[in-house]
Write a protein that holds these residues in place. Structure first.
Motif, short mmCIF file in Angstrom:
data_model
loop_
_atom_site.label_atom_id
_atom_site.label_comp_id
_atom_site.label_asym_id
_atom_site.label_seq_id
_atom_site.Cartn_x
_atom_site.Cartn_y
_atom_site.Cartn_z
N ARG A 162 41.92 143.64 34.89
CA ARG A 162 42.53 143.74 33.58
C ARG A 162 41.65 144.48 32.60
O ARG A 162 40.43 144.36 32.62
CB ARG A 162 42.79 142.35 33.01
N GLY A 200 47.55 143.84 42.30
CA GLY A 200 46.90 143.72 41.01
C GLY A 200 45.60 144.49 40.94
O GLY A 200 44.96 144.77 41.95
N ASP A 251 58.30 128.38 33.93
CA ASP A 251 57.08 128.93 33.32
C ASP A 251 57.11 128.71 31.81
O ASP A 251 58.13 128.73 31.18
CB ASP A 251 56.97 130.43 33.60
N LYS A 254 53.44 142.68 37.46
CA LYS A 254 52.11 142.63 36.86
C LYS A 254 51.53 143.97 36.40
O LYS A 254 50.40 144.02 35.95
CB LYS A 254 51.11 141.89 37.76
N PRO A 264 48.84 138.48 29.42
CA PRO A 264 48.10 137.76 30.47
C PRO A 264 48.65 138.10 31.85
O PRO A 264 49.85 138.21 32.05
CB PRO A 264 48.36 136.29 30.14
N GLY A 265 47.72 138.30 32.80
CA GLY A 265 48.11 138.51 34.19
C GLY A 265 48.54 139.92 34.52
O GLY A 265 48.92 140.19 35.66
N GLN A 266 48.47 140.87 33.55
CA GLN A 266 48.92 142.24 33.78
C GLN A 266 47.73 143.16 34.02
O GLN A 266 46.59 142.84 33.65
CB GLN A 266 49.70 142.74 32.56
N GLU A 311 53.91 134.77 29.84
CA GLU A 311 54.01 134.79 31.30
C GLU A 311 55.24 134.02 31.81
O GLU A 311 55.13 133.22 32.73
CB GLU A 311 52.73 134.25 31.95
N ARG A 348 57.60 134.29 33.96
CA ARG A 348 58.04 135.04 35.14
C ARG A 348 59.17 134.31 35.88
O ARG A 348 60.14 134.92 36.30
CB ARG A 348 56.85 135.26 36.09
#
Length: 199
Positions: free
Chosen positions: A13, A10, A199, A81, A21-23, A193, A195
């Motif tokens: 952001r 990662g 989730d 991600k 979110p989370g990418q 999210e 995944r």
């Protein structure tokens, strides 16, 4: 299928609001596949839609090239991600391929050369949301990115955009594909999210 190739670490952001979110934003085009890269000749490539009654409609490469194409520019989001903005593709809309297919199905199981499968609601393949893509960035789609043709469903995580696509099986009930059977989410919305299962 073999083991998953190495993933990616990662990065911070962006705050421009385009990232789910989370990418993190990727500037290259990472290659992440399960197993070896299939080498599919255009001379033998076929794409078949099979309905819940067993009726089939098959297109050869020549048939596909004879259909009207579109040039979508879309953002991609991988479950590992990374996100890649404004990728340029050429392909045939699933709206066109499924226009004359009679079905009461609500789900689709996508099949790829090499044995990979993935499931989606049929409605996610329609209304300008999905293509059979054969061009990327003005060139042929390279084999490592799913050439000669791959599914492109950019509003879902990229594992739903099956590389080396060879057909779609229309189903009355949902059936998990390769990664979904291994615990990945059945739907895969990057903005929620989704995944993994639960989730």
């Amino acid at each position: 299928m073999g083991t998953l190739s190495p993933g990616f670490q990662g990065r911070p952001r962006s705050s421009d609001g385009r990232l789910p979110p989370g990418q993190y934003e990727a500037y290259d085009f990472p290659v992440l596949s399960a197993g070896p890269t299939p080498r599919v000749s255009r001379d033998t490539w076929q794409f078949t839609v099979t309905t819940e009654t067993g009726a089939e409609r098959t297109w050869s490469w020549k048939d596909l090239m004879g259909l009207a194409s579109e040039r979508p520019t879309v953002d991609l989001h991988c479950v590992t991600k990374w996100s890649k903005f404004e990728t340029h593709w050429q392909g045939v809309s699933l709206d066109l391929l499924l226009a004359d297919v009679e079905t009461a199905a609500e789900f689709a199981l996508v099949h790829a050369y090499g044995g990979y499968t993935t499931n989606l609601p049929l409605e996610d393949l329609l209304d300008g949301q999905a293509w059979i893509a054969y061009g990327y960035d003005g060139e042929d789609v390279p084999p490592e990115h799913g050439g000669p043709a791959r599914l492109l469903v950019p509003h879902l995580y990229l594992w739903k955009s099956a590389k080396w696509v060879r057909g779609i099986q229309l189903l009355l009930e949902d059936e998990p594909g390769f990664w979904e059977s291994a615990g990945y989410h059945d739907y895969g919305d990057p903005w929620r999210e989704q995944r993994y299962q639960g989730d």
